[in-house]
Design a protein around this motif. Structure first.
Motif, PDB file in Angstrom:
ATOM      1  N   THR A  73       0.831  -1.198   0.000  1.00  0.00           N
ATOM      2  CA  THR A  73       0.000   0.000   0.000  1.00  0.00           C
ATOM      3  C   THR A  73       0.869   1.253   0.000  1.00  0.00           C
ATOM      4  OG1 THR A  73      -1.709  -1.180   1.227  1.00  0.00           O
ATOM      5  CG2 THR A  73      -1.849   1.211   1.219  1.00  0.00           C
ATOM      6  N   ALA A  74       0.420   2.257  -0.728  1.00  0.00           N
ATOM      7  CA  ALA A  74       1.090   3.556  -0.770  1.00  0.00           C
ATOM      8  C   ALA A  74       0.068   4.631  -0.440  1.00  0.00           C
ATOM      9  CB  ALA A  74       1.703   3.796  -2.147  1.00  0.00           C
ATOM     10  N   TYR A  75       0.569   5.780  -0.060  1.00  0.00           N
ATOM     11  CA  TYR A  75      -0.305   6.851   0.395  1.00  0.00           C
ATOM     12  C   TYR A  75       0.072   8.176  -0.244  1.00  0.00           C
ATOM     13  CZ  TYR A  75      -1.140   3.257   3.802  1.00  0.00           C
ATOM     14  OH  TYR A  75      -1.433   2.048   4.383  1.00  0.00           O
ATOM     15  N   ALA A  76      -0.936   8.939  -0.624  1.00  0.00           N
ATOM     16  CA  ALA A  76      -0.761  10.342  -1.001  1.00  0.00           C
ATOM     17  C   ALA A  76      -1.184  11.125   0.231  1.00  0.00           C
ATOM     18  CB  ALA A  76      -1.634  10.700  -2.197  1.00  0.00           C
ATOM     19  N   ILE A  77      -0.290  11.966   0.720  1.00  0.00           N
ATOM     20  CA  ILE A  77      -0.558  12.732   1.935  1.00  0.00           C
ATOM     21  C   ILE A  77      -0.462  14.210   1.612  1.00  0.00           C
ATOM     22  CG2 ILE A  77       0.195  13.217   4.295  1.00  0.00           C
ATOM     23  CD1 ILE A  77       1.434  10.376   4.304  1.00  0.00           C
ATOM     24  N   ALA A  78      -1.501  14.937   1.958  1.00  0.00           N
ATOM     25  CA  ALA A  78      -1.509  16.388   1.761  1.00  0.00           C
ATOM     26  C   ALA A  78      -1.681  17.058   3.117  1.00  0.00           C
ATOM     27  CB  ALA A  78      -2.626  16.805   0.820  1.00  0.00           C
TER      28      ALA A  78
ATOM     29  N   MET B 253     -13.191  19.264  -4.735  1.00  0.00           N
ATOM     30  CA  MET B 253     -13.612  18.208  -3.801  1.00  0.00           C
ATOM     31  C   MET B 253     -14.709  17.335  -4.405  1.00  0.00           C
ATOM     32  SD  MET B 253     -13.501  20.416  -0.263  1.00  0.00           S
ATOM     33  CE  MET B 253     -14.258  19.147   0.720  1.00  0.00           C
ATOM     34  N   GLU B 254     -15.602  17.951  -5.142  1.00  0.00           N
ATOM     35  CA  GLU B 254     -16.689  17.196  -5.771  1.00  0.00           C
ATOM     36  C   GLU B 254     -16.198  16.301  -6.902  1.00  0.00           C
ATOM     37  OE1 GLU B 254     -20.149  20.566  -4.916  1.00  0.00           O
ATOM     38  OE2 GLU B 254     -19.115  20.529  -6.861  1.00  0.00           O
ATOM     39  N   ARG B 255     -15.096  16.673  -7.536  1.00  0.00           N
ATOM     40  CA  ARG B 255     -14.639  15.955  -8.724  1.00  0.00           C
ATOM     41  C   ARG B 255     -13.447  15.025  -8.500  1.00  0.00           C
ATOM     42  NH1 ARG B 255     -13.461  20.482 -12.736  1.00  0.00           N
ATOM     43  NH2 ARG B 255     -12.846  18.725 -14.015  1.00  0.00           N
ATOM     44  N   ILE B 256     -12.752  15.124  -7.370  1.00  0.00           N
ATOM     45  CA  ILE B 256     -11.513  14.372  -7.206  1.00  0.00           C
ATOM     46  C   ILE B 256     -11.719  12.856  -7.239  1.00  0.00           C
ATOM     47  CG2 ILE B 256     -11.530  14.503  -4.683  1.00  0.00           C
ATOM     48  CD1 ILE B 256      -8.435  14.602  -4.839  1.00  0.00           C
ATOM     49  N   GLN B 257     -12.826  12.373  -6.687  1.00  0.00           N
ATOM     50  CA  GLN B 257     -13.019  10.917  -6.645  1.00  0.00           C
ATOM     51  C   GLN B 257     -12.988  10.294  -8.033  1.00  0.00           C
ATOM     52  OE1 GLN B 257     -13.106   9.038  -3.688  1.00  0.00           O
ATOM     53  NE2 GLN B 257     -12.710   7.432  -5.188  1.00  0.00           N
TER      54      GLN B 257
ATOM     55  N   VAL C 141      -8.274   9.655   5.255  1.00  0.00           N
ATOM     56  CA  VAL C 141      -8.466  10.824   6.122  1.00  0.00           C
ATOM     57  C   VAL C 141      -8.744  12.000   5.194  1.00  0.00           C
ATOM     58  CG1 VAL C 141      -7.359  12.406   7.754  1.00  0.00           C
ATOM     59  CG2 VAL C 141      -6.870   9.953   7.882  1.00  0.00           C
ATOM     60  N   HIS C 142      -9.763  12.786   5.540  1.00  0.00           N
ATOM     61  CA  HIS C 142     -10.082  13.955   4.721  1.00  0.00           C
ATOM     62  C   HIS C 142     -10.494  15.098   5.622  1.00  0.00           C
ATOM     63  CE1 HIS C 142     -12.364  15.993   1.229  1.00  0.00           C
ATOM     64  NE2 HIS C 142     -11.090  16.286   1.192  1.00  0.00           N
ATOM     65  N   GLY C 143      -9.504  15.826   6.107  1.00  0.00           N
ATOM     66  CA  GLY C 143      -9.775  16.973   6.953  1.00  0.00           C
ATOM     67  C   GLY C 143     -10.025  16.641   8.407  1.00  0.00           C
TER      68      GLY C 143
ATOM     69  N   ASP D 170      -2.848  23.419  13.185  1.00  0.00           N
ATOM     70  CA  ASP D 170      -4.118  24.063  12.865  1.00  0.00           C
ATOM     71  C   ASP D 170      -4.288  24.038  11.353  1.00  0.00           C
ATOM     72  OD1 ASP D 170      -6.512  25.402  13.076  1.00  0.00           O
ATOM     73  OD2 ASP D 170      -5.577  27.371  13.069  1.00  0.00           O
ATOM     74  N   GLN D 171      -4.185  22.844  10.798  1.00  0.00           N
ATOM     75  CA  GLN D 171      -4.284  22.689   9.365  1.00  0.00           C
ATOM     76  C   GLN D 171      -5.193  21.515   9.044  1.00  0.00           C
ATOM     77  OE1 GLN D 171      -0.347  22.618   9.877  1.00  0.00           O
ATOM     78  NE2 GLN D 171      -0.413  24.813  10.103  1.00  0.00           N
ATOM     79  N   ALA D 172      -5.261  21.177   7.784  1.00  0.00           N
ATOM     80  CA  ALA D 172      -6.055  20.038   7.339  1.00  0.00           C
ATOM     81  C   ALA D 172      -5.107  18.958   6.826  1.00  0.00           C
ATOM     82  CB  ALA D 172      -7.022  20.454   6.239  1.00  0.00           C
ATOM     83  N   LEU D 173      -5.436  17.717   7.114  1.00  0.00           N
ATOM     84  CA  LEU D 173      -4.645  16.587   6.662  1.00  0.00           C
ATOM     85  C   LEU D 173      -5.524  15.697   5.797  1.00  0.00           C
ATOM     86  CD1 LEU D 173      -1.888  15.154   6.986  1.00  0.00           C
ATOM     87  CD2 LEU D 173      -2.933  13.853   8.841  1.00  0.00           C
TER      88      LEU D 173
END
Length: 121
Positions: free
Chosen positions: A2-7, A24-28, A40-42, A54-57
């Motif tokens: 498994t690999a992960y994209a992390i933002a 957000m509506e189109r990424i899937q 994880v989404h926010g 104090d950010q989003a992950l």
């Protein structure tokens, strides 16, 4: 493996612009061909145990590193990406997960062995 994209995204000072909501509506639809799925989404509930945050992950899982890389560089995602990057600052990286049965103690032992075998400088 498994690999992960992390933002790691800095939260905007104001409400999210329509372009980010559209992203957000189109990424899937860009993830589906590469079997990517949000892990994880926010995270509406986050408890900071060390430091400050104090950010989003965002974490997206993929079956393989190649699929994660292919998704990121795909024409569909690259077309969509500016809708996020033009409005949110952040960092994005791809990382491999660990194999089944991974043990941190075994990694530490291998590092200790390598360090003790290295000549002193």
């Amino acid at each position: 493996m498994t690999a992960y994209a992390i933002a790691h995204l800095r939260r905007p000072a104001a409400d999210l612009p329509d372009e980010v909501l559209d992203y957000m509506e189109r990424i899937q639809s860009t993830l589906d061909p590469y079997q990517g799925r949000f892990l994880v989404h926010g995270a509406p509930r986050t408890e900071v145990l060390e430091g400050t945050f104090d950010q989003a992950l965002v974490i997206i899982g993929f079956p393989t590193f190649d699929q994660a890389r292919d998704w990121y560089h795909s024409t569909a995602y690259q077309r969509l990406l500016p809708q996020r990057t033009d409005h949110l600052d952040g960092d994005c990286l791809l990382v491999d997960g660990v194999p089944p049965g991974y043990e941190a103690a075994a990694t530490a032992a291998a590092i200790r062995e390598a360090q003790s075998a290295a000549p002193d400088t």
